[in-house]
Design a protein around this motif. Structure first.
Motif, PDB file in Angstrom:
ATOM      1  N   VAL A  34       0.857  -1.185   0.000  1.00 43.72           N
ATOM      2  CA  VAL A  34       0.000   0.000   0.000  1.00 43.72           C
ATOM      3  C   VAL A  34       0.894   1.236   0.000  1.00 43.72           C
ATOM      4  O   VAL A  34       1.764   1.381   0.854  1.00 43.72           O
ATOM      5  N   GLU A  35       0.660   2.123  -0.973  1.00 43.36           N
ATOM      6  CA  GLU A  35       1.397   3.385  -1.050  1.00 43.36           C
ATOM      7  C   GLU A  35       0.489   4.498  -0.535  1.00 43.36           C
ATOM      8  O   GLU A  35      -0.526   4.809  -1.149  1.00 43.36           O
ATOM      9  N   ASP A  36       0.840   5.067   0.604  1.00 46.55           N
ATOM     10  CA  ASP A  36       0.020   6.085   1.256  1.00 46.55           C
ATOM     11  C   ASP A  36       0.134   7.442   0.568  1.00 46.55           C
ATOM     12  O   ASP A  36       1.206   7.821   0.095  1.00 46.55           O
ATOM     13  N   VAL A  37      -0.984   8.152   0.556  1.00 47.57           N
ATOM     14  CA  VAL A  37      -1.006   9.555   0.136  1.00 47.57           C
ATOM     15  C   VAL A  37      -1.491  10.374   1.321  1.00 47.57           C
ATOM     16  O   VAL A  37      -2.223   9.870   2.174  1.00 47.57           O
ATOM     17  N   LYS A  38      -1.067  11.636   1.383  1.00 46.64           N
ATOM     18  CA  LYS A  38      -1.484  12.500   2.491  1.00 46.64           C
ATOM     19  C   LYS A  38      -2.816  13.166   2.228  1.00 46.64           C
ATOM     20  O   LYS A  38      -3.485  13.612   3.155  1.00 46.64           O
ATOM     21  N   SER A  39      -3.207  13.245   0.942  1.00 45.80           N
ATOM     22  CA  SER A  39      -4.512  13.809   0.592  1.00 45.80           C
ATOM     23  C   SER A  39      -4.980  13.183  -0.717  1.00 45.80           C
ATOM     24  O   SER A  39      -4.172  12.658  -1.490  1.00 45.80           O
ATOM     25  N   ILE A  40      -6.265  13.261  -0.952  1.00 45.55           N
ATOM     26  CA  ILE A  40      -6.858  12.729  -2.179  1.00 45.55           C
ATOM     27  C   ILE A  40      -6.239  13.407  -3.404  1.00 45.55           C
ATOM     28  O   ILE A  40      -6.086  12.785  -4.457  1.00 45.55           O
ATOM     29  N   ASP A  41      -5.860  14.678  -3.264  1.00 47.94           N
ATOM     30  CA  ASP A  41      -5.267  15.411  -4.383  1.00 47.94           C
ATOM     31  C   ASP A  41      -3.965  14.785  -4.883  1.00 47.94           C
ATOM     32  O   ASP A  41      -3.538  15.049  -6.004  1.00 47.94           O
ATOM     33  N   ASP A  91     -18.039   7.444 -17.287  1.00 57.26           N
ATOM     34  CA  ASP A  91     -18.380   8.872 -17.277  1.00 57.26           C
ATOM     35  C   ASP A  91     -17.505   9.680 -16.320  1.00 57.26           C
ATOM     36  O   ASP A  91     -17.453  10.900 -16.406  1.00 57.26           O
ATOM     37  N   LEU A  92     -16.804   9.016 -15.410  1.00 57.95           N
ATOM     38  CA  LEU A  92     -16.008   9.719 -14.404  1.00 57.95           C
ATOM     39  C   LEU A  92     -14.614  10.055 -14.929  1.00 57.95           C
ATOM     40  O   LEU A  92     -13.897   9.189 -15.411  1.00 57.95           O
ATOM     41  N   THR A  93     -14.246  11.306 -14.787  1.00 60.12           N
ATOM     42  CA  THR A  93     -12.872  11.715 -15.067  1.00 60.12           C
ATOM     43  C   THR A  93     -12.056  11.508 -13.786  1.00 60.12           C
ATOM     44  O   THR A  93     -12.632  11.351 -12.695  1.00 60.12           O
ATOM     45  N   PRO A  94     -10.733  11.547 -13.876  1.00 58.69           N
ATOM     46  CA  PRO A  94      -9.942  11.494 -12.643  1.00 58.69           C
ATOM     47  C   PRO A  94     -10.320  12.617 -11.666  1.00 58.69           C
ATOM     48  O   PRO A  94     -10.383  12.386 -10.460  1.00 58.69           O
ATOM     49  N   ALA A  95     -10.614  13.802 -12.184  1.00 59.02           N
ATOM     50  CA  ALA A  95     -11.027  14.911 -11.308  1.00 59.02           C
ATOM     51  C   ALA A  95     -12.343  14.576 -10.613  1.00 59.02           C
ATOM     52  O   ALA A  95     -12.508  14.870  -9.420  1.00 59.02           O
ATOM     53  N   ASP A  96     -13.291  13.963 -11.336  1.00 64.42           N
ATOM     54  CA  ASP A  96     -14.555  13.534 -10.722  1.00 64.42           C
ATOM     55  C   ASP A  96     -14.287  12.528  -9.606  1.00 64.42           C
ATOM     56  O   ASP A  96     -14.865  12.618  -8.519  1.00 64.42           O
ATOM     57  N   SER A  97     -13.423  11.566  -9.883  1.00 61.74           N
ATOM     58  CA  SER A  97     -13.122  10.530  -8.885  1.00 61.74           C
ATOM     59  C   SER A  97     -12.494  11.128  -7.638  1.00 61.74           C
ATOM     60  O   SER A  97     -12.874  10.782  -6.513  1.00 61.74           O
ATOM     61  N   ARG A  98     -11.542  12.042  -7.818  1.00 64.44           N
ATOM     62  CA  ARG A  98     -10.937  12.699  -6.649  1.00 64.44           C
ATOM     63  C   ARG A  98     -11.991  13.467  -5.861  1.00 64.44           C
ATOM     64  O   ARG A  98     -12.026  13.414  -4.627  1.00 64.44           O
ATOM     65  N   LEU A 128     -24.510  14.526  -0.243  1.00 61.25           N
ATOM     66  CA  LEU A 128     -25.621  15.164  -0.944  1.00 61.25           C
ATOM     67  C   LEU A 128     -25.173  16.508  -1.495  1.00 61.25           C
ATOM     68  O   LEU A 128     -24.607  17.318  -0.775  1.00 61.25           O
ATOM     69  N   ALA A 129     -25.427  16.723  -2.771  1.00 62.58           N
ATOM     70  CA  ALA A 129     -25.064  17.975  -3.437  1.00 62.58           C
ATOM     71  C   ALA A 129     -25.870  18.066  -4.725  1.00 62.58           C
ATOM     72  O   ALA A 129     -26.773  17.245  -4.950  1.00 62.58           O
ATOM     73  N   ASP A 130     -25.550  19.046  -5.562  1.00 64.00           N
ATOM     74  CA  ASP A 130     -26.210  19.120  -6.869  1.00 64.00           C
ATOM     75  C   ASP A 130     -26.078  17.791  -7.592  1.00 64.00           C
ATOM     76  O   ASP A 130     -26.994  17.334  -8.255  1.00 64.00           O
ATOM     77  N   LYS A 131     -24.903  17.179  -7.468  1.00 63.52           N
ATOM     78  CA  LYS A 131     -24.664  15.830  -7.972  1.00 63.52           C
ATOM     79  C   LYS A 131     -24.342  14.975  -6.753  1.00 63.52           C
ATOM     80  O   LYS A 131     -23.235  15.063  -6.209  1.00 63.52           O
ATOM     81  N   ASN A 132     -25.313  14.178  -6.289  1.00 65.03           N
ATOM     82  CA  ASN A 132     -25.054  13.283  -5.164  1.00 65.03           C
ATOM     83  C   ASN A 132     -23.951  12.307  -5.560  1.00 65.03           C
ATOM     84  O   ASN A 132     -23.836  11.915  -6.716  1.00 65.03           O
ATOM     85  N   SER A 133     -23.166  11.904  -4.584  1.00 61.75           N
ATOM     86  CA  SER A 133     -22.107  10.944  -4.858  1.00 61.75           C
ATOM     87  C   SER A 133     -22.036   9.917  -3.745  1.00 61.75           C
ATOM     88  O   SER A 133     -22.463  10.178  -2.621  1.00 61.75           O
ATOM     89  N   ASN A 150     -16.205   0.809  -4.650  1.00 62.29           N
ATOM     90  CA  ASN A 150     -16.941   1.482  -5.711  1.00 62.29           C
ATOM     91  C   ASN A 150     -17.130   2.947  -5.342  1.00 62.29           C
ATOM     92  O   ASN A 150     -17.225   3.281  -4.168  1.00 62.29           O
ATOM     93  N   TRP A 151     -17.208   3.805  -6.343  1.00 61.23           N
ATOM     94  CA  TRP A 151     -17.582   5.208  -6.153  1.00 61.23           C
ATOM     95  C   TRP A 151     -18.192   5.707  -7.449  1.00 61.23           C
ATOM     96  O   TRP A 151     -17.814   5.284  -8.533  1.00 61.23           O
ATOM     97  N   HIS A 152     -19.192   6.581  -7.301  1.00 63.42           N
ATOM     98  CA  HIS A 152     -19.848   7.146  -8.484  1.00 63.42           C
ATOM     99  C   HIS A 152     -20.856   8.211  -8.066  1.00 63.42           C
ATOM    100  O   HIS A 152     -21.116   8.407  -6.884  1.00 63.42           O
TER     101      HIS A 152
END
Length: 192
Positions: A34-41, A91-98, A128-133, A150-152
């Motif tokens: 597992v390679e850890d990241v400090k933030s989703i970005d 339909d998800l871009t990497p930016a959407d996934s992040r 919950l938002a304009d686009k729920n995720s 999973n995420w979407h």
């Protein structure tokens, strides 16, 4: 020598890194790398488009971890799940996934077990938002990490389906955010 024919060489038989049966990187002892990241970005576009690693994410907020029984374990996204989600949600871009992973894991509004009978370790978190995720996590007490499966994005109809499915299987989708505690009261539950 034909004595090994028909038998696949496992990673435990060698001293090199390899992959588990799902294609996730493992070390010579068979343990997931597992390679850890400090933030989703810090998750790159390439991680979503051409995954090669399993990624360890920052620990969930206490109330989120407590609500799903995470016991402070760190969430991870395995390489095979990055591939599966890429193929399932084109339909998800990497930016959407992040964006989804960040919003849902660290600021969810709802949570529950929407497939309690079929997948008792799976928990859904919803923002919950304009686009729920949503993000689905496997919270298996025998595993070292919480595994994202999973995420979407969810439209309103899909969210209602998740709620109905949860009730059919003996579970509920509950309110987690403090500013939406009235949702708990409407189901006869305390905001805690």
């Amino acid at each position: 020598d034909n004595s090994l024919s028909g038998r696949s060489l496992s990673v435990k038989d060698s001293n090199t890194k390899g992959q588990d049966n799902q294609g996730n990187p493992i070390d010579h002892t068979g343990k997931l790398i597992v390679e850890d990241v400090k933030s989703i970005d810090e998750i790159t576009d390439d991680d979503f488009n051409n995954p090669t690693r399993t990624i360890g994410l920052p620990t969930l907020p206490g109330k989120v971890s407590d609500a799903i029984g995470g016991e402070g374990r760190k969430p991870i996204v395995k390489r095979n799940i990055l591939n599966k989600n890429k193929n399932s949600h084109k339909d998800l871009t990497p930016a959407d996934s992040r964006k989804i992973l960040n919003e849902v894991l660290y600021n969810p509004d709802l949570y529950g077990q929407n497939q309690k009978a079929q997948r008792p370790y799976n928990w859904i978190l919803v923002h919950l938002a304009d686009k729920n995720s949503s993000v689905i996590l496997e919270v298996n007490p025998t595993k070292e990490h919480l595994e994202i499966v999973n995420w979407h994005y969810l439209n309103g109809r899909q969210l209602e389906q998740k709620k109905r499915q949860a009730e059919r299987e003996g579970g509920r989708i509950l309110t987690l955010s403090d500013n939406n505690a009235a949702g708990d009261a409407s189901q006869g539950l305390s905001s805690d």
